[in-house]
Scaffold this motif. Structure first.
Motif, PDB file in Angstrom:
ATOM      1  N   THR A   1     -27.789  41.240 -36.086  1.00  0.00           N
ATOM      2  CA  THR A   1     -28.687  41.419 -35.662  1.00  0.00           C
ATOM      3  C   THR A   1     -29.274  41.091 -34.451  1.00  0.00           C
ATOM      4  N   SER A   2     -29.084  39.693 -34.024  1.00  0.00           N
ATOM      5  CA  SER A   2     -28.796  38.954 -33.277  1.00  0.00           C
ATOM      6  C   SER A   2     -29.274  39.121 -32.061  1.00  0.00           C
ATOM      7  N   PHE A   3     -28.964  40.457 -31.649  1.00  0.00           N
ATOM      8  CA  PHE A   3     -29.243  41.365 -30.398  1.00  0.00           C
ATOM      9  C   PHE A   3     -30.943  41.709 -30.270  1.00  0.00           C
ATOM     10  N   THR A   4     -30.792  41.366 -32.034  1.00  0.00           N
ATOM     11  CA  THR A   4     -33.065  41.148 -31.392  1.00  0.00           C
ATOM     12  C   THR A   4     -33.431  40.520 -31.786  1.00  0.00           C
ATOM     13  N   ARG A   5     -32.980  39.568 -32.460  1.00  0.00           N
ATOM     14  CA  ARG A   5     -33.503  38.173 -32.089  1.00  0.00           C
ATOM     15  C   ARG A   5     -33.905  36.355 -31.659  1.00  0.00           C
ATOM     16  N   ASP A   6     -34.899  36.151 -31.896  1.00  0.00           N
ATOM     17  CA  ASP A   6     -34.820  34.924 -30.575  1.00  0.00           C
ATOM     18  C   ASP A   6     -33.778  33.428 -31.987  1.00  0.00           C
ATOM     19  N   SER A   7     -33.482  32.582 -31.364  1.00  0.00           N
ATOM     20  CA  SER A   7     -33.116  31.311 -31.488  1.00  0.00           C
ATOM     21  C   SER A   7     -33.723  31.050 -33.181  1.00  0.00           C
ATOM     22  N   ARG A   8     -34.998  31.547 -33.557  1.00  0.00           N
ATOM     23  CA  ARG A   8     -35.635  30.233 -34.600  1.00  0.00           C
ATOM     24  C   ARG A   8     -35.303  32.018 -35.956  1.00  0.00           C
ATOM     25  N   GLY A   9     -34.507  32.485 -35.226  1.00  0.00           N
ATOM     26  CA  GLY A   9     -33.986  34.047 -36.736  1.00  0.00           C
ATOM     27  C   GLY A   9     -35.029  35.308 -36.013  1.00  0.00           C
ATOM     28  N   ARG A  10     -35.923  34.792 -34.962  1.00  0.00           N
ATOM     29  CA  ARG A  10     -37.237  36.318 -35.509  1.00  0.00           C
ATOM     30  C   ARG A  10     -36.976  36.695 -35.067  1.00  0.00           C
ATOM     31  N   LEU A  11     -37.501  38.772 -35.226  1.00  0.00           N
ATOM     32  CA  LEU A  11     -36.619  40.219 -34.906  1.00  0.00           C
ATOM     33  C   LEU A  11     -38.254  39.929 -34.083  1.00  0.00           C
ATOM     34  N   LEU A  12     -37.731  40.381 -32.597  1.00  0.00           N
ATOM     35  CA  LEU A  12     -37.916  40.234 -31.503  1.00  0.00           C
ATOM     36  C   LEU A  12     -38.085  42.141 -31.438  1.00  0.00           C
TER      37      LEU A  12
ATOM     38  N   ASP B   1     -29.710  46.502 -24.983  1.00  0.00           N
ATOM     39  CA  ASP B   1     -29.326  45.051 -25.281  1.00  0.00           C
ATOM     40  C   ASP B   1     -28.874  44.748 -24.056  1.00  0.00           C
ATOM     41  N   ASN B   2     -29.480  43.804 -23.838  1.00  0.00           N
ATOM     42  CA  ASN B   2     -29.517  42.928 -22.491  1.00  0.00           C
ATOM     43  C   ASN B   2     -28.664  41.899 -22.576  1.00  0.00           C
ATOM     44  N   HIS B   3     -28.447  41.115 -23.751  1.00  0.00           N
ATOM     45  CA  HIS B   3     -27.663  39.671 -24.537  1.00  0.00           C
ATOM     46  C   HIS B   3     -29.034  39.031 -23.527  1.00  0.00           C
ATOM     47  N   SER B   4     -29.887  39.236 -23.665  1.00  0.00           N
ATOM     48  CA  SER B   4     -31.242  37.964 -23.830  1.00  0.00           C
ATOM     49  C   SER B   4     -32.551  38.537 -24.239  1.00  0.00           C
ATOM     50  N   PRO B   5     -32.987  38.433 -25.200  1.00  0.00           N
ATOM     51  CA  PRO B   5     -33.821  39.205 -25.756  1.00  0.00           C
ATOM     52  C   PRO B   5     -34.681  38.359 -25.687  1.00  0.00           C
ATOM     53  N   GLU B   6     -34.624  37.558 -25.592  1.00  0.00           N
ATOM     54  CA  GLU B   6     -35.623  35.656 -25.731  1.00  0.00           C
ATOM     55  C   GLU B   6     -36.374  35.660 -24.508  1.00  0.00           C
ATOM     56  N   VAL B   7     -35.745  36.912 -23.533  1.00  0.00           N
ATOM     57  CA  VAL B   7     -36.247  37.198 -22.221  1.00  0.00           C
ATOM     58  C   VAL B   7     -37.190  38.016 -21.945  1.00  0.00           C
ATOM     59  N   VAL B   8     -36.537  39.010 -22.563  1.00  0.00           N
ATOM     60  CA  VAL B   8     -37.450  40.011 -22.921  1.00  0.00           C
ATOM     61  C   VAL B   8     -38.883  39.941 -23.198  1.00  0.00           C
ATOM     62  N   ALA B   9     -38.422  39.072 -24.714  1.00  0.00           N
ATOM     63  CA  ALA B   9     -39.804  39.218 -25.335  1.00  0.00           C
ATOM     64  C   ALA B   9     -40.836  38.628 -24.349  1.00  0.00           C
TER      65      ALA B   9
ATOM     66  N   ARG C   1     -24.887  35.345 -25.800  1.00  0.00           N
ATOM     67  CA  ARG C   1     -25.775  35.943 -24.715  1.00  0.00           C
ATOM     68  C   ARG C   1     -25.128  35.071 -23.415  1.00  0.00           C
ATOM     69  N   VAL C   2     -25.845  36.291 -22.677  1.00  0.00           N
ATOM     70  CA  VAL C   2     -25.864  35.939 -20.912  1.00  0.00           C
ATOM     71  C   VAL C   2     -26.596  36.101 -19.957  1.00  0.00           C
ATOM     72  N   SER C   3     -27.155  34.965 -19.051  1.00  0.00           N
ATOM     73  CA  SER C   3     -27.870  35.572 -18.615  1.00  0.00           C
ATOM     74  C   SER C   3     -28.026  36.542 -17.663  1.00  0.00           C
ATOM     75  N   ASN C   4     -28.965  37.276 -16.755  1.00  0.00           N
ATOM     76  CA  ASN C   4     -28.263  38.611 -15.893  1.00  0.00           C
ATOM     77  C   ASN C   4     -27.622  39.676 -16.570  1.00  0.00           C
ATOM     78  N   TYR C   5     -26.834  39.961 -17.291  1.00  0.00           N
ATOM     79  CA  TYR C   5     -25.764  40.395 -17.742  1.00  0.00           C
ATOM     80  C   TYR C   5     -26.104  41.941 -17.510  1.00  0.00           C
ATOM     81  N   ASP C   6     -27.440  42.055 -17.520  1.00  0.00           N
ATOM     82  CA  ASP C   6     -27.173  43.800 -17.618  1.00  0.00           C
ATOM     83  C   ASP C   6     -27.345  43.800 -15.911  1.00  0.00           C
TER      84      ASP C   6
END
Length: 446
Positions: free
Chosen positions: A137-148, A101-109, A403-408
């Motif tokens: 499971t927000s660490f694998t979901r986008d802002s619309r709740g879709r599972l990434l 989890d990098n706390h920016s799953p949308e960026v990964v997706a 969510r934090v950008s560049n958290y890794d």
């Protein structure tokens, strides 16, 4: 007549040859059709959890013949990501990769090499899938709740305690500490009455002592609603918030270190090994440490939620659900995508998912997996069922993830500053202020 007879023989031979060739072609086609579709899964699991995953994959490959899963393990996330980058460039990417989890799953997706899980499931759905953690499971979901991604390695930080050492210290194993002040009293008895050289150890120190200090005490970890608040569909920038709660806690941990109550701490799983050997009375770490502890000989232990501060909140909040997940890679033929979905569907089967949960400490994937869990497992590990059951209800806004950008890139800095503060090299206030300032700079970078 002889010439005609020979011609007939020749014709027969030629005809027989065509039949043989045609039959061989059919056999070859049949063999090719029967060959399983191969998919590659790359992961960074270690020790007991790695062995459990390998066992499940071996079982899957044995149970059916249409798909063959091939595993490749890596020592670190960095090594996996480097290999994956090279494989993508060579158009030989694996089908699934385990990413932390990098706390920016949308960026990964958004990466061109990634196929969001909801896209795969739209084509090849998993039937009767009722997620155990639909909102956490927000660490694998986008802002619309879709599972990434597939949240196969979802976990929460917990407190493990050694039952034998508690009894030796005159403590009641059925009553592990619920607050940090109560824990201090128990650690003193472990040190003085039971002569334990390692009363308290902590792995995953950033997750335990910084990230989850906030939600467990019903506070926010970052600004802008833990970074999940959005304007026009885009998350607002988030900054870390280290207030008096953090100053109090890190100062307490530093005092415990000086008084030999807190002897081991790091951001890896080395303290888990010491606890597994029976050397430590208490361990705070991710719940996935359970796999190693279950395999430890002569170790009797229990599980409890992380302590909280009664001066800050009357009732403890829920920790963040984090961990890692299996991400689907782009660029594969439909046959492999379908095979990937079939493998994930098998992992989500109640009996299989229940076994994974019970053998590793990762949270159940589905409601059915939780119900399928063996009662004897929960009776063997005191407190485990209560911890898992507490995660079923809707989380408060403070506990739904952050969510934090560049958290890794930020997390290693937090770990370094936290270590210096606990070890007495840097005053806690200075260490936390330095960590927050460095984090603010990194968040603003692209």
């Amino acid at each position: 007549m002889k010439k005609l007879h020979e011609t007939g023989v020749a014709r027969a031979i030629r005809a027989g040859g065509r039949v043989w060739i045609f039959g061989a072609a059919l056999m070859a086609a049949s063999v090719a059709h029967a060959a399983p579709v191969q998919i590659q899964v790359w992961h960074t699991l270690t020790d007991a959890n790695k062995a459990e995953f390998e066992k499940l994959v071996k079982q899957y490959n044995k149970e059916q013949s249409s798909v063959e899963v091939q595993l490749r393990d890596f020592a670190t996330q960095q090594a996996l990501q480097q290999a994956a980058t090279s494989a993508v460039a060579a158009k030989k990417a694996p089908n699934l990769v385990q990413l932390q989890d990098n706390h920016s799953p949308e960026v990964v997706a958004e990466h061109k090499a990634i196929k969001p899980l909801y896209e795969l499931l739209a084509k090849y759905p998993i039937k009767d899938l009722n997620w155990f953690l639909p909102s956490t499971t927000s660490f694998t979901r986008d802002s619309r709740g879709r599972l990434l991604a597939f949240p196969y390695m979802a976990e929460v930080p917990v407190m493990f305690y050694n039952v034998a050492l508690y009894k030796k210290a005159g403590l009641n194993p059925a009553e592990p500490a619920r607050t940090w002040s109560d824990l201090q009293g128990q650690l003193l008895k472990l040190r003085d009455a039971a002569d334990v050289e390692c009363p308290y150890a902590s792995g995953d120190q950033v997750e335990v002592h910084l990230e989850n200090l906030a939600p467990v005490n019903n506070q926010l970890y970052t600004s802008n609603g833990n970074g999940v608040e959005a304007v026009k569909g885009k998350p607002l920038p988030a900054a870390l918030q280290f207030d008096s709660l953090y100053m109090r806690h890190v100062s307490l941990m530093a005092s415990w270190k000086r008084s030999l109550l807190f002897t081991q701490h790091s951001d890896d799983d080395k303290p888990d090994e010491s606890f597994a050997k029976g050397q430590c009375g208490v361990l705070t770490a991710g719940s996935s440490a359970l796999g190693r502890l279950l395999n430890a000989k002569s170790l009797s232990f229990g599980v409890a939620p992380l302590p909280y501060y009664e001066q800050v909140t009357k009732q403890a909040g829920k920790p963040f659900v984090s961990g890692s997940a299996l991400w689907v890679m782009e660029g594969h033929p439909a046959t492999e995508d379908k095979a990937t979905s079939e493998f994930l569907a098998w992992l989500a089967k109640p009996v299989v998912a229940a076994e994974w949960h019970q053998r590793t400490g990762y949270l159940p994937l589905t409601e059915a997996a939780f119900r399928a869990s063996d009662v004897s497992f929960y009776s063997r590990v005191p407190g485990a069922q209560q911890v898992v059951d507490s995660m079923r209800s809707q989380p408060a806004p403070n506990s739904r993830g952050f969510r934090v950008s560049n958290y890794d890139r930020i997390e290693p800095i937090l770990s370094r500053e936290l270590t210096d503060a606990i070890d007495g090299k840097t005053p806690p206030v200075a260490a936390l202020n330095s960590a927050a300032a460095q984090a603010r700079t990194i968040v603003q970078q692209r």
